[in-house]
Design an enzyme around this catalytic site. Structure first.
Site, PDB file in Angstrom:
ATOM      1  N   CYS A  27       0.829  -1.211   0.000  1.00 64.49           N
ATOM      2  CA  CYS A  27       0.000   0.000   0.000  1.00 64.49           C
ATOM      3  C   CYS A  27       0.860   1.257   0.000  1.00 64.49           C
ATOM      4  O   CYS A  27       0.474   2.284  -0.555  1.00 64.49           O
ATOM      5  CB  CYS A  27      -0.961  -0.012   1.181  1.00 64.49           C
ATOM      6  SG  CYS A  27      -0.150  -0.147   2.785  1.00 64.49           S
ATOM      7  N   HIS A 573      -1.928   1.503   7.432  1.00 67.95           N
ATOM      8  CA  HIS A 573      -2.315   1.326   6.028  1.00 67.95           C
ATOM      9  C   HIS A 573      -2.212   2.665   5.308  1.00 67.95           C
ATOM     10  O   HIS A 573      -2.527   3.721   5.884  1.00 67.95           O
ATOM     11  CB  HIS A 573      -3.747   0.800   5.950  1.00 67.95           C
ATOM     12  CG  HIS A 573      -4.186   0.466   4.556  1.00 67.95           C
ATOM     13  ND1 HIS A 573      -3.543  -0.470   3.780  1.00 67.95           N
ATOM     14  CD2 HIS A 573      -5.211   0.947   3.798  1.00 67.95           C
ATOM     15  CE1 HIS A 573      -4.155  -0.552   2.600  1.00 67.95           C
ATOM     16  NE2 HIS A 573      -5.169   0.297   2.589  1.00 67.95           N
TER      17      HIS A 573
END
Length: 586
Positions: A27, A573
């Site tokens: 990510c 994230h």
């Protein structure tokens, strides 16, 4: 974080809404790529004939392989087909040329972005043979002349689409603290790493004591720059405690009820002070700033488990300090101590009918004069007999000279005898041996509880800190001293100096990338700062921060892409927010 001053759109093939598959903790890479994939001039470039600018012979590049891989990935993201793209080939190229990004561990998106931009620049550098140029100091020349010279030297070696749209220039000013030599240089930048104001300041608590008995101890909490020095701390503390013009502060660190060091060097950095340390400051008369002082160390008789219950003198509480007059006797020492102890006197209701005086007749007369340079063996021979004989008396307290290096060696002070300081001795160390009756006459609890410099409150949620992006810019350009590990070699002194450094923006690029330094590292901890940054979306005006006023490029930017991190240092994230001006190829 990216900013764009342009308003045009790219020659899109598709809609630009194609996603990237997460290959496993990728990510951080995907969010950075999506930001670049919506930078219009970069999209136009890679959707065009960029192959002709590949520089496969650049020793600093990747033989064009990184540029080819990125161009191929970007074309897939802008294809008409909206099927999510798995960036395996691009990830493999990254891992080959930057092993730190190989595998599937989580990484910092900004570090990936910095490597990618630099790698693309070298792969696409239009300069085939870089000329040598020597950086020259300003030597009093006009800033415009020096800046243009530096920028010209930079462009002679670096010319690519990345330089065209992403690189700017800042001015760096160094000033020697000794000879005041000023050095001005102008350096290129690809992005601005802005500190959050909370990372540049430090909250510190110091307990202030009076030396004349006019007030009891009082803790003060001040905010000082993390990169500041002792002078900065003393100035902030002087303001907080309303220090009078005729007073000065002596700051010291206390450990195990003893002063272990004095912070009397103004240029000493405060970054060496830990949050768990305990600091005190003594208010002293300014006219006696260079005069000797007396340091009173408290002791009382306590049982020791290691000595099978046998009692011995143990140090307790916080040392107290007073300035010494030119002539010192035992009575002088006694009176100074009683004066500084005035705020700690117990009320009459708490004190039994005890003798409050120290009788001279109760003191042995076997020591007629005291010299702190006495032979250590003499000190040792006196200590045991003196303390044992006096421990049973009903005096409130007794005074003994102690050697700073050998604090267990006591030499009793006679009230009517002089106390001499030899040579350049500036501190007289006195042990105050408290008797039970004396302990009943004073409230000494406040001497036993010094606060730490900073005490983190566990399991308490503080209100979220907020600041503006402009405050981050102010912190970035604020003048500050270099760290002790980053000393500057002064050409005037011919020595390494802890110079002061100031940065100013000089040229702004068309695409300005801003990195907010949310990850904070220290010798002991690392954490993520959750400060909310108020960021103008449509009109970021940097005109007041730019030094090159004649620059034709506008100073107003609009926000079009953000790489966000959610979570903590231990895990999280990355996502990206991007602005897409055209949603359909039709």
């Amino acid at each position: 974080m990216d900013l764009d001053s342009s308003s045009g759109s790219s020659k899109q093939v598709g809609s630009g809404l194609t996603g990237l598959d997460n290959l496993g903790n990728t990510c951080f890479m995907n969010s950075a790529v999506q930001c670049l994939a919506h930078t219009s001039k970069l999209v136009d470039y890679f959707l065009g004939d960029y192959h002709k600018e590949i520089n496969p012979h650049n020793p600093l590049g990747m033989k064009g392989e990184l540029a080819y891989a990125f161009g191929d990935l970007l074309r897939k993201l802008w294809a008409i087909d909206r099927t999510p793209v798995a960036p395996r080939q691009f990830k493999a190229k990254l891992g080959r040329f930057a092993p730190q990004f190989s595998g599937f561990n989580q990484h910092d998106s900004q570090e990936l972005l910095a490597f990618l931009l630099d790698g693309l620049h070298e792969d696409l550098n239009r300069v085939k043979c870089k000329p040598y140029s020597e950086a020259k100091d300003s030597d009093g020349r006009p800033d415009e002349e020096v800046a243009d010279e530096y920028w010209g030297n930079h462009l002679a070696r670096n010319d690519s689409i990345i330089v065209d749209i992403c690189q700017g220039q800042y001015k760096s000013t160094l000033v020697c603290p000794i000879c005041k030599k000023v050095s001005v240089t102008f350096d290129p930048f690809m992005y601005l790493s802005l500190p959050l104001p909370s990372t540049t300041m430090r909250t510190m608590t110091i307990t202030v004591f009076s030396s004349d008995g006019t007030a009891g101890p009082s803790p003060y909490t001040v905010s000082v720059p993390k990169s500041g020095d002792t002078r900065t701390l003393v100035n902030a503390l002087s303001s907080a405690c309303s220090l009078r013009d005729d007073e000065c502060l002596l700051v010291a660190e206390v450990y195990n009820n003893n002063i272990i060091r004095y912070l009397d060097e103004p240029s000493e950095v405060i970054s060496l002070i830990r949050d768990g340390d305990r600091l005190v400051a003594y208010r002293l008369p300014k006219d006696s700033e260079d005069s000797p002082i007396v340091v009173f160390r408290h002791q009382r008789m306590e049982s020791s488990l290691s000595s099978f219950g046998r009692k011995s003198w143990k140090t307790f509480g916080t040392p107290l300090v007073s300035s010494l007059p030119d002539t010192v006797t035992g009575n002088t020492i006694c009176n100074l101590f009683l004066k500084v102890m005035t705020p700690f006197q117990a009320s009459k209701d708490d004190v039994s009918e005890a003798d409050h005086t120290i009788g001279e007749s109760s003191l042995d007369n076997d020591i007629t004069s005291v010299d702190m340079n006495s032979d250590a063996s003499e000190l040792t021979s006196k200590i045991n007999s003196s303390l044992e004989d006096e421990s049973g008396t009903e005096d409130a307290m007794q005074f003994f000279l102690i050697n700073e290096k050998f604090s267990d060696q006591h030499l009793k002070i006679e009230m009517d005898q002089p106390v001499t300081l030899k040579g350049s001795q500036k501190r007289l160390h006195v042990a105050v041996c408290w008797q039970d009756s004396g302990l009943e006459q004073y409230n000494l609890g406040s001497l036993d509880s010094l606060p730490e410099v900073y005490k983190a409150v566990l399991f308490s949620r503080r209100p979220q800190d907020t600041c503006s992006l402009y405050a981050c810019l102010e912190a970035f350009i604020k003048e500050e001293p270099l760290g002790p590990d980053d000393m500057w070699y002064c050409p005037g002194c011919k020595e390494h100096r802890q110079a002061s450094k100031k940065l100013d923006l000089w040229r702004l690029p068309e695409i300005l990338i801003i990195h907010l330094k949310r990850f904070s590292y220290s010798r002991y901890t690392k954490n993520k700062l959750e400060t909310f940054v108020d960021f103008p979306i449509h009109d970021l005006d940097l005109s007041k921060y730019i030094g090159h006023r004649n620059q034709q490029m506008p100073h107003n930017y609009r926000l079009f892409a953000i790489s966000n991190h959610y979570g903590s240092m231990g895990g999280g994230h990355y996502t990206a927010y991007v602005y897409v001006s055209i949603l359909s190829p039709s």
